[in-house]
Enzyme design. Structure first.
Site, PDB file in Angstrom:
ATOM      1  N   THR A   1       1.996   0.529  -1.994  1.00 18.79           N
ATOM      2  CA  THR A   1       0.647  -0.027  -2.048  1.00 18.79           C
ATOM      3  C   THR A   1       0.117  -0.115  -3.470  1.00 18.79           C
ATOM      4  O   THR A   1       0.492   0.694  -4.343  1.00 18.79           O
ATOM      5  CB  THR A   1      -0.315   0.848  -1.226  1.00 18.79           C
TER       6      THR A   1
ATOM      7  N   TYR B   1      -4.503   8.485   0.188  1.00 17.64           N
ATOM      8  CA  TYR B   1      -3.593   7.426   0.634  1.00 17.64           C
ATOM      9  C   TYR B   1      -2.676   6.995  -0.515  1.00 17.64           C
ATOM     10  O   TYR B   1      -1.446   6.966  -0.382  1.00 17.64           O
ATOM     11  CB  TYR B   1      -4.390   6.230   1.160  1.00 17.64           C
TER      12      TYR B   1
END
Length: 325
Positions: A118, A142
């Site tokens: 990501t 995250y």
């Protein structure tokens, strides 16, 4: 014909990539616990095995039985605000489970590994567009769990020369299969274009904009939106890249330009023809003002050429799918 294990292949990006793999002539086995994915998103002839990554005995047996030539790893938790509120879930589900998956891949001599990472690993970048060599300074759990997983992959490859990898750092994924076969079905989705489509269809009272005081031209966050079909194609190219004996690497997956939340809202209103309500709220935890990719490396190395770089087309495919649900 390559036989591929796709973890999380019943989810949004995993199901589109599974479809792209099938169309490229691969045999695909999907391993998914269906916590957010849907069995009907796994289109034949792909096979679905319902199981959890934490069930390492079952995963080990599956690998030993099937003889996979590659693993494409999508399974994981992806909601930034939730990661701030419940970091242990993310460290267990993302980093710990990924580490176990890599261990089993090495044990079963699976030589290729493509990882769903990501742009959140970049945190708050100092430049408008980030390259793969930009500093990685994630600002939320995250992003940290994904970056830790990248380190595990890289360290494993250094210790085991037969293990090769491609790490794909996604920017904001949106849209649906252009043929309308599959799309995003994630429950309680937080993806902006999907949420805006739901608002246009009256399934939400309003679209909420979280933060209007960012240091951007219109005060809302700017993101690089990539159509899910182009991202799926990048995974097939990544697999071919490794099959051809090319070196492992990290690659950004984005278009190299961004849109603000207000611009995305306007695009969904245009394609839907609905002037849905918009409510403004305070900032969410862990959101950088702007995040845009420099995709030069994947374009040059894998000859990746996006086919759906049009924000109205992306929004229309997402809206059409949402309308179909």
């Amino acid at each position: 014909m390559a036989k591929i294990l796709v973890t999380g292949g019943a989810g949004y990006i995993g199901s589109h990539t599974t479809l792209a793999l099938l169309e490229a002539g691969c045999e695909v086995v999907v391993y998914d616990n269906l916590s957010t994915g849907r069995a009907e998103a796994v289109l034949p002839p792909a096979r679905l095995v319902v199981g959890d990554l934490a069930d390492t005995d079952r995963l080990d047996a599956l690998m030993a039985e099937e003889g996979f030539s590659a693993v494409l790893h999508f399974a994981g938790s992806i909601v930034v605000p939730e990661s701030v509120e419940n970091p242990l879930k993310y460290y267990m589900n993302n980093t710990n489970n990924t580490t176990e998956l890599i261990r089993l891949a090495v044990k079963n001599a699976i030589p290729r590994f493509v990882f769903s990472s990501t742009a959140a690993v970049y945190g708050m970048p100092d430049t408008p567009a980030v390259t793969e060599d930009s500093p990685t300074k994630p600002i939320n759990p995250y992003g940290r769990t994904k970056l830790m997983s990248e380190w595990v992959i890289q360290d494993t490859a250094a210790a085991h020369p037969g293990f090769t990898y491609v790490i794909l750092r996604y920017f904001n994924v949106a849209g649906a299969d252009p043929a309308g076969r599959i799309g995003q079905c994630t429950p309680n989705a937080t993806h902006l274009i999907k949420v805006a489509s739901q608002a246009a269809l009256g399934r939400r009272e309003a679209l909420h904009i979280f933060g209007t005081d960012y240091d951007t031209p219109d005060g809302t966050c700017i993101r690089d939106y990539i159509h899910v079909a182009d991202l799926a194609a990048a995974h097939v190219l990544a697999l071919r890249h490794l099959e051809a004996g090319n070196p492992s690497g990290v690659f950004n997956c984005g278009y190299g330009h961004g849109y603000s939340v207000r611009e995305i809202t306007a695009a969904v209103k245009r394609v839907s023809g609905v002037d849905f309500p918009v409510a403004e709220s305070g900032r969410r935890a862990g959101d950088p003002p702007a995040l845009i990719s420099d995709p030069s490396r994947i374009r040059a190395t894998m000859a990746w050429v996006p086919r759906h770089d049009d924000i109205d087309a992306i929004a229309l495919s997402a809206y059409a799918w949402e309308k179909k649900l």
